[in-house]
Enzyme design. Structure first.
Site, PDB file in Angstrom:
ATOM      1  N   SER A  64     -41.243 -16.143  24.289  1.00 14.26           N
ATOM      2  CA  SER A  64     -39.986 -16.036  23.544  1.00 14.26           C
ATOM      3  C   SER A  64     -38.811 -15.896  24.506  1.00 14.26           C
ATOM      4  O   SER A  64     -38.727 -14.914  25.257  1.00 14.26           O
ATOM      5  CB  SER A  64     -40.028 -14.817  22.625  1.00 14.26           C
ATOM      6  OG  SER A  64     -38.705 -14.492  22.249  1.00 14.26           O
ATOM      7  N   HIS A  84     -40.763 -20.402  22.314  1.00 14.42           N
ATOM      8  CA  HIS A  84     -40.459 -19.699  21.057  1.00 14.42           C
ATOM      9  C   HIS A  84     -38.970 -19.346  21.036  1.00 14.42           C
ATOM     10  O   HIS A  84     -38.472 -18.637  21.912  1.00 14.42           O
ATOM     11  CB  HIS A  84     -41.327 -18.452  20.960  1.00 14.42           C
ATOM     12  CG  HIS A  84     -41.228 -17.717  19.663  1.00 14.42           C
ATOM     13  ND1 HIS A  84     -41.864 -18.130  18.514  1.00 14.42           N
ATOM     14  CD2 HIS A  84     -40.540 -16.592  19.320  1.00 14.42           C
ATOM     15  CE1 HIS A  84     -41.605 -17.286  17.534  1.00 14.42           C
ATOM     16  NE2 HIS A  84     -40.784 -16.346  17.994  1.00 14.42           N
ATOM     17  N   ASP A 109     -36.036 -17.579  19.160  1.00 14.12           N
ATOM     18  CA  ASP A 109     -35.750 -16.524  18.176  1.00 14.12           C
ATOM     19  C   ASP A 109     -34.290 -16.542  17.769  1.00 14.12           C
ATOM     20  O   ASP A 109     -33.420 -16.136  18.545  1.00 14.12           O
ATOM     21  CB  ASP A 109     -36.072 -15.153  18.784  1.00 14.12           C
ATOM     22  CG  ASP A 109     -37.548 -14.830  18.743  1.00 14.12           C
ATOM     23  OD1 ASP A 109     -38.177 -15.057  17.694  1.00 14.12           O
ATOM     24  OD2 ASP A 109     -38.066 -14.343  19.764  1.00 14.12           O
ATOM     25  N   MET A 140     -31.366 -15.115  15.389  1.00 10.14           N
ATOM     26  CA  MET A 140     -31.047 -13.929  14.575  1.00 10.14           C
ATOM     27  C   MET A 140     -29.586 -13.955  14.169  1.00 10.14           C
ATOM     28  O   MET A 140     -28.720 -14.276  14.985  1.00 10.14           O
ATOM     29  CB  MET A 140     -31.305 -12.665  15.393  1.00 10.14           C
ATOM     30  CG  MET A 140     -32.700 -12.552  15.919  1.00 10.14           C
ATOM     31  SD  MET A 140     -32.878 -11.061  16.895  1.00 10.14           S
ATOM     32  CE  MET A 140     -34.599 -11.199  17.381  1.00 10.14           C
ATOM     33  N   HIS A 157     -38.087 -19.831  15.355  1.00  6.26           N
ATOM     34  CA  HIS A 157     -38.306 -18.700  14.446  1.00  6.26           C
ATOM     35  C   HIS A 157     -36.954 -18.263  13.901  1.00  6.26           C
ATOM     36  O   HIS A 157     -36.184 -17.600  14.595  1.00  6.26           O
ATOM     37  CB  HIS A 157     -38.992 -17.574  15.235  1.00  6.26           C
ATOM     38  CG  HIS A 157     -39.292 -16.346  14.441  1.00  6.26           C
ATOM     39  ND1 HIS A 157     -39.699 -15.166  15.041  1.00  6.26           N
ATOM     40  CD2 HIS A 157     -39.254 -16.095  13.103  1.00  6.26           C
ATOM     41  CE1 HIS A 157     -39.901 -14.250  14.099  1.00  6.26           C
ATOM     42  NE2 HIS A 157     -39.623 -14.786  12.925  1.00  6.26           N
ATOM     43  N   MET A 181     -34.777 -16.026  11.953  1.00  2.00           N
ATOM     44  CA  MET A 181     -34.644 -14.707  11.311  1.00  2.00           C
ATOM     45  C   MET A 181     -33.235 -14.635  10.741  1.00  2.00           C
ATOM     46  O   MET A 181     -32.378 -13.889  11.212  1.00  2.00           O
ATOM     47  CB  MET A 181     -34.901 -13.608  12.355  1.00  2.00           C
ATOM     48  CG  MET A 181     -36.366 -13.488  12.724  1.00  2.00           C
ATOM     49  SD  MET A 181     -36.629 -12.585  14.253  1.00  2.00           S
ATOM     50  CE  MET A 181     -36.378 -13.909  15.423  1.00  2.00           C
ATOM     51  N   MET A 228     -45.805 -11.062  11.773  1.00  2.00           N
ATOM     52  CA  MET A 228     -44.983 -10.196  12.617  1.00  2.00           C
ATOM     53  C   MET A 228     -45.743  -8.906  12.915  1.00  2.00           C
ATOM     54  O   MET A 228     -46.194  -8.218  11.995  1.00  2.00           O
ATOM     55  CB  MET A 228     -43.660  -9.834  11.914  1.00  2.00           C
ATOM     56  CG  MET A 228     -42.650 -10.961  11.790  1.00  2.00           C
ATOM     57  SD  MET A 228     -42.134 -11.738  13.332  1.00  2.00           S
ATOM     58  CE  MET A 228     -41.540 -10.363  14.310  1.00  2.00           C
ATOM     59  N   ASP A 274     -46.549 -12.369  16.537  1.00  2.00           N
ATOM     60  CA  ASP A 274     -45.266 -12.205  17.227  1.00  2.00           C
ATOM     61  C   ASP A 274     -44.854 -10.737  17.247  1.00  2.00           C
ATOM     62  O   ASP A 274     -44.624 -10.143  16.195  1.00  2.00           O
ATOM     63  CB  ASP A 274     -44.208 -13.048  16.488  1.00  2.00           C
ATOM     64  CG  ASP A 274     -42.870 -13.057  17.186  1.00  2.00           C
ATOM     65  OD1 ASP A 274     -42.736 -12.457  18.266  1.00  2.00           O
ATOM     66  OD2 ASP A 274     -41.941 -13.695  16.633  1.00  2.00           O
TER      67      ASP A 274
HETATM   68  C1  DX5 Z   1     -38.778 -10.158  17.384  1.00  2.00           C
HETATM   69  C2  DX5 Z   1     -38.937 -11.593  17.837  1.00  2.00           C
HETATM   70  C3  DX5 Z   1     -39.991 -11.747  18.846  1.00  2.00           C
HETATM   71  C4  DX5 Z   1     -39.697 -11.046  20.133  1.00  2.00           C
HETATM   72  C5  DX5 Z   1     -40.990 -10.736  20.816  1.00  2.00           C
HETATM   73  O1  DX5 Z   1     -37.890 -10.101  16.351  1.00  2.00           O
HETATM   74  O2  DX5 Z   1     -39.269 -12.420  16.750  1.00  2.00           O
HETATM   75  O3  DX5 Z   1     -40.300 -13.107  19.075  1.00  2.00           O
HETATM   76  O4  DX5 Z   1     -38.889 -11.793  20.996  1.00  2.00           O
HETATM   77  O5  DX5 Z   1     -40.738  -9.956  21.934  1.00  2.00           O
HETATM   78  P1  DX5 Z   1     -41.856  -9.021  22.552  1.00  2.00           P
HETATM   79  O6  DX5 Z   1     -42.992  -9.895  22.962  1.00  2.00           O
HETATM   80  O7  DX5 Z   1     -41.167  -8.383  23.721  1.00  2.00           O
HETATM   81  O8  DX5 Z   1     -42.247  -8.021  21.502  1.00  2.00           O
HETATM   82 ZN    ZN Z   2     -40.083 -14.493  17.169  1.00  2.00          ZN
END
Ligand code: DX5
Ligand code: ZN
Length: 218
Positions: A7, A32, A34, A36, A65, A67, A136, A174
Site C-alpha cells: 500500500s 494497492h 488507498d 480516502m 481501494h 474509502m 479489513m 488489508d
Molecule cells: C487502511 C488502508 C490500508 C493501510 C494498510 O485504511 O486501507 O491499506 O494502508 O497499512 P498497514 O499495512 O500499515 O496496516
Molecule cells: Zn487499503
C-alpha cells in the site's frame, strides 16, 4: 502461493515513483492505492492524479481501494490501462449491485471491502458477481494499526463459501499484515495480502519484498 499488494499510503511521497519501481522490481503483484475522502474515513490521502502519475514508471497493476462516500461519482477517474481492481466499501454503497456493475462496465474487476464490524453475510446476494472480497483487519483510515484477529474467521468463512458454491472471487486482507502473521492468514484461505508499513518502513524495499514473497510461497 499468496500475492502481495504493497500500500503506497505508507510510501515516502517525495520518492513515490522510485519506491513503486522498487516494490515492483521486488515482485509486487499489485500496487494497492488507498483513496480516502475525509468523510467515509477520518483521513484524506490522495486522488486519481497521484495514481496516474505512476503510469510513467514501471509498476505492477493497480488495486484501487476506495474509502470514499459516493464512489460511483469518482470510480471512472481511477480507470487506467494498469487498473486491475476497483474495490468499494459495502458500507458506502446504498445500491451495491449497481456500483459493482458500474465498475465492470469500465472493463475493470470489481471488489467489495468489509469493515471489521460488517459480516460476510451482508454480501450473500452479490458474492457470485464479485471478483474480489477485501476483508479489513483494521478500521480503515490509517496505516500502521494493529491487526484485528477476528478477520481470520471471515477469511475462513469466505473461503468455505466459495468452495461450496464454486465461486471464484479472490480474498484479500488489508491492515496490520506483517512478516509474522501473513502465513497464518494465508493458511486461512487468503489470496492477496496488502501491506503498507511492513513494506515501506523497511530500509531496503526490494529485500523486504523478497522476504514477503518467500513467506507467501512456502
Ligand atoms: C487502511 C488502508 C490500508 C493501510 C494498510 O485504511 O486501507 O491499506 O494502508 O497499512 P498497514 O499495512 O500499515 O496496516
Ligand atoms: Zn487499503
Amino acid at each position: 502461493m499468496g500475492k502481495i499488494a504493497p500500500s503506497i499510503l505508507s510510501a515516502d511521497f517525495a520518492r513515490l515513483g522510485e519506491q513503486v519501481e522498487a516494490i515492483s522490481r521486488g515482485g509486487a503483484d499489485f500496487v494497492h492505492v488507498d483513496v480516502m475522502d475525509g468523510h467515509f474515513v477520518p483521513n484524506i490521502s490522495f486522488g486519481s492524479a497521484v495514481m496516474k502519475s505512476l503510469n510513467k514508471v514501471e509498476t505492477a497493476p493497480y488495486d484501487v481501494h476506495l474509502m470514499i462516500e459516493n464512489p460511483d461519482a469518482y470510480l471512472g477517474d481511477f480507470v487506467t490501462d494498469k487498473t486491475e481492481y476497483i474495490v468499494v466499501h459495502q458500507e458506502a454503497c446504498r445500491h451495491l449491485h449497481r456500483t459493482v456493475q458500474n465498475i465492470k462496465s469500465h472493463g475493470v474487476k470489481a471488489g467489495v471491502a468489509l469493515n471489521p464490524a460488517t459480516p460476510v453475510s451482508s454480501l450473500e446476494c452479490i458474492l457470485e458477481d464479485l471478483d474480489l472480497v477485501l476483508v479489513m483487519s483494521v478500521n480503515p483510515g490509517f496505516g500502521g494499526q494493529k491487526f484485528i484477529p477476528q478477520a481470520v474467521e471471515k477469511i475462513k468463512e469466505l473461503d468455505q463459501i466459495r468452495k461450496e458454491k464454486g465461486y471464484d472471487f479472490q480474498i484479500e486482507i488489508d491492515g496490520g499484515i506483517n512478516l509474522d502473521n501473513a502465513k497464518m492468514v494465508m493458511e486461512a484461505g487468503c489470496d492477496i495480502f496488502v501491506a503498507g508499513s511492513a513494506v515501506f518502513k523497511a530500509e531496503n524495499l526490494e529485500e523486504r519484498m523478497h522476504e514477503f514473497k518467500k513467506i507467501l510461497s512456502e
